[in-house]
Write a protein that holds these residues in place. Structure first.
Motif, PDB file in Angstrom:
ATOM      1  N   PRO A   1       0.818  -1.214   0.000  1.00 17.92           N
ATOM      2  CA  PRO A   1       0.000   0.000   0.000  1.00 17.92           C
ATOM      3  C   PRO A   1       0.847   1.257   0.000  1.00 17.92           C
ATOM      4  O   PRO A   1       2.036   1.244   0.309  1.00 17.92           O
TER       5      PRO A   1
ATOM      6  N   SER B   1       1.697   5.984   4.590  1.00 14.71           N
ATOM      7  CA  SER B   1       0.587   6.243   5.498  1.00 14.71           C
ATOM      8  C   SER B   1       0.202   7.708   5.606  1.00 14.71           C
ATOM      9  O   SER B   1      -0.828   8.024   6.192  1.00 14.71           O
TER      10      SER B   1
ATOM     11  N   LYS C   1       4.583  -4.217   5.647  1.00 10.48           N
ATOM     12  CA  LYS C   1       3.974  -2.982   5.176  1.00 10.48           C
ATOM     13  C   LYS C   1       2.454  -3.069   5.231  1.00 10.48           C
ATOM     14  O   LYS C   1       1.764  -2.104   5.570  1.00 10.48           O
ATOM     15  N   TYR C   2       1.933  -4.247   4.894  1.00 10.34           N
ATOM     16  CA  TYR C   2       0.480  -4.435   4.992  1.00 10.34           C
ATOM     17  C   TYR C   2       0.032  -4.421   6.447  1.00 10.34           C
ATOM     18  O   TYR C   2      -1.016  -3.855   6.781  1.00 10.34           O
TER      19      TYR C   2
ATOM     20  N   ARG D   1      -0.273  -0.947   7.677  1.00 13.82           N
ATOM     21  CA  ARG D   1      -1.510  -0.316   7.221  1.00 13.82           C
ATOM     22  C   ARG D   1      -2.705  -0.791   8.045  1.00 13.82           C
ATOM     23  O   ARG D   1      -3.607  -0.012   8.374  1.00 13.82           O
TER      24      ARG D   1
ATOM     25  N   GLU E   1      -2.771   1.194  11.145  1.00 15.81           N
ATOM     26  CA  GLU E   1      -3.286   2.539  10.892  1.00 15.81           C
ATOM     27  C   GLU E   1      -4.810   2.546  10.783  1.00 15.81           C
ATOM     28  O   GLU E   1      -5.478   3.459  11.279  1.00 15.81           O
TER      29      GLU E   1
ATOM     30  N   GLY F   1      -6.251  -4.050   3.119  1.00 18.78           N
ATOM     31  CA  GLY F   1      -6.992  -2.814   3.359  1.00 18.78           C
ATOM     32  C   GLY F   1      -7.990  -2.531   2.248  1.00 18.78           C
ATOM     33  O   GLY F   1      -8.658  -1.511   2.253  1.00 18.78           O
TER      34      GLY F   1
END
Length: 586
Positions: free
Chosen positions: A17, A20, A269-270, A273, A276, A379
């Motif tokens: 993704p 952020s 990284k996922y 996310r 977040e 996401g």
């Protein structure tokens, strides 16, 4: 292009993704690291290399189901190191811990198999324990073998912290080094663990030589990865991808492909996310996502063990799912993928034609079988994940058939009822074994006498082989078996058990009979020579003994004591629920 992929295009893990943009991460671990009263916790973290600057970062548990004694799992610590590398790149503190595993392939046909299903709960318990006790902000699990995947999902539902599951990957097929004309195989043909399971049965009845048997045993598993056909491990990895708990292509990327290591690095990284968005497993897992998963199990010809695991996983996620939902989905779902054990191909072949994403895209575009609105760990929704995925092409591949030419018009999973299984049994009917079986019962209360009878030629065509006292309580642990096909009896006999059969099994096989023999189910009262009828069209399993005789046998039946008096198997037998609700024990 993977170095392992030859000249066939392999679809890689999707791009992570976007950044952020300063969205604040949710923090669960701050009471451990920022509360001054928790100085002891900080001191201990410093002792393992966590810097003062790291204390403000999210702490992520990394849980490989790693151990050296099984090709499904022996590479998972290496993959965990890749996940940790990704965590460092993303400003997360990755902290690796391990859990236990049991190899179904190694324990098959032995008392050790009784520990296989209970290992699902031990995996769930251990991941839940560490994530909650250490107050990790999220978790990345790395499962390999059969019970690993549902164990990781059950744990994720219990701790309900943002989670990504990275499947350790499928094994590549082995290659025969010796001709085997009696079974229609020649040197250079591919083979897999199912051939190894069946080789003993073939050897026991004189169909193959010791040299041919050893060729299978020595060359069917060439390296790391879970069993290559659409057995339980690859069935459950496909389920995880469709449920939205793993990344696209995770289910089909072979363990040794470069894409698998890339997936591990990108997982962090996922997960960042997910932190977040505060998107947790129970936000992703819904009734419709489970119905999507049942659909894909039928499309790919997956293992009957999926019934057991999906029921337990849905319960952990507080999702309403019953065993009858499996029949409703199977009735409307075609069986399309020609994968072993009933078909020709292995998971690597499915990957080469686009994997689960290509299959989902095809179903989404041409049927109403898949709900594309379901959320995933990217996401994004399932449909959004598939936007750039090429659809399946049928001109140059026959791994997956088109809807116009299915292997079977409806799903292969079948829920049976009858006076032998009043509370259901689970069958795997592909259509290749026929739709009706009528035979005479041959009963075994444990597995070793069956192998003796097989070697003596006492198992013959027309028999309904009854394996009982193999259920969750009676086994305990629902041990699996697989040997009839190798002996050439798969299309001529039926296997009926209150235990499980391997995902590599094929033929007329009925498992998960409820009530089980240990609690006095009808299967406990069957005697050699009783007539058994299985009718796939009526979805029935009947025992042709009149009610008066059944009553007399029930009055003679004596309740057995638990086989184990203490330890893991005793606790499991004491607490476990019936198979038709998932054999959970929490």
């Amino acid at each position: 292009m993977s170095a392992n992929s030859g000249d066939v295009e392999i679809h890689s893990v999707p791009k992570p993704p976007s950044p952020s943009n300063g969205v604040k991460l949710n923090k669960y671990s701050c009471f451990l690291t920022q509360d001054k009263r928790r100085g002891g916790a900080q001191a201990m973290l410093h002792a393992v290399g966590v810097t003062p600057e790291d204390l403000d970062k999210p702490q992520i548990g990394i849980s490989p189901v790693w151990w050296e004694g099984n090709p499904c799992n022996n590479h998972l610590l290496d993959l965990a190191r890749k996940v940790k590398e990704g965590c460092t790149q993303e400003g997360l503190v990755g902290l690796t811990f391990s859990t236990i595993g049991v190899s179904d392939g190694i324990t098959m046909g032995t008392d050790g198999m009784r520990y296989s299903l209970p290992s699902r709960d031990l995996i769930a318990d251990s991941i839940e324990t560490v994530v909650m006790a250490q107050h990790y902000d999220g978790n990345i699990s790395i499962p390999g073998c059969d019970k690993n995947m549902p164990g990781c999902v059950i744990a994720a539902c219990r701790h309900n912290r943002p989670t990504v599951i990275v499947y350790g990957g499928t094994i590549q097929p082995g290659v025969r080094q010796v001709d085997c004309p009696s079974l229609g195989h020649k040197k250079g043909d591919n083979m897999n663990i199912a051939d190894a399971f069946e080789s003993y049965g073939a050897f026991a009845v004189g169909k193959i030589t010791e040299e041919q048997r050893l060729d299978v045993v020595r060359h069917s598993c060439p390296g790391p990865g879970a069993c290559g056909g659409m057995f339980t491990a690859n069935t459950m990895s496909s389920v995880l991808e469709v449920l939205g708990l793993s990344l696209p292509y995770s289910a089909s990327i072979p363990a040794t492909y470069a894409e698998k290591a890339q997936e591990c690095v990108k997982a962090a990284k996922y997960l960042k996310r997910l932190l977040e968005l505060d998107l947790k497993p129970k936000d992703i897992l819904t009734r419709n996502s489970f119905l999507n998963a049942i659909t894909i199990v039928n499309v790919i010809g997956g293992s009957t063990n999926a019934v057991l695991h999906l029921l337990a996983m849905a319960r952990a996620a507080d999702v309403d799912l019953t065993i009858d939902d499996f029949q409703k989905v199977a009735d409307r779902t075609p069986y399309l993928a020609d994968l072993k054990p009933s078909g020709k191909y292995v998971m690597e072949d499915l990957h080469k034609v686009g994997g689960i994403p290509a299959l989902l895209k095809y179903l989404l575009n041409h049927t109403d079988l898949i709900d594309g609105t379901q959320m995933t760990v990217t996401g994004k929704t399932l449909a959004e994940n598939l936007e750039d995925v090429p659809e399946l092409q049928f001109a140059d591949q026959d791994v997956v058939r088109p809807l116009s030419n299915p292997i079977k018009a409806t799903g292969h999973l079948m829920i049976l009822r009858g006076n032998l299984a009043p509370d259901t049994a689970v069958a795997k009917i592909t259509g290749k074994e026929g739709l009706r079986f009528e035979g005479i019962a041959k009963c075994f209360d444990s597995i070793p006498p069956f192998f003796t009878a097989l070697e003596k030629g006492e198992i013959t065509a027309g028999m309904a082989i009854i394996f009982r006292y193999q259920g969750p309580k009676g086994g305990p642990g629902m041990p699996e078996t697989a040997a009839l096909m190798g002996a050439g009896l798969g299309g001529k006999t039926a296997l009926i058990t209150d235990g499980r059969f391997s995902g590599a099994s094929r033929g007329f096989i009925i498992g998960h009979v409820v009530p089980e023999a240990f609690v006095g189910g009808p299967i406990a009262l069957v005697e050699d020579g009783d007539k058994i009828i299985i009718d796939a069209e009526k979805r029935s399993i009947d025992w042709l003994v009149d009610e008066e005789e059944q009553k007399r046998r029930r009055e003679r039946w004596v309740q057995r004591e638990y086989r184990e008096k203490r330890g893991v198997l005793y606790r499991y037998a004491r607490d476990v629920a019936p198979a038709n609700v998932g054999a959970y024990c929490d």
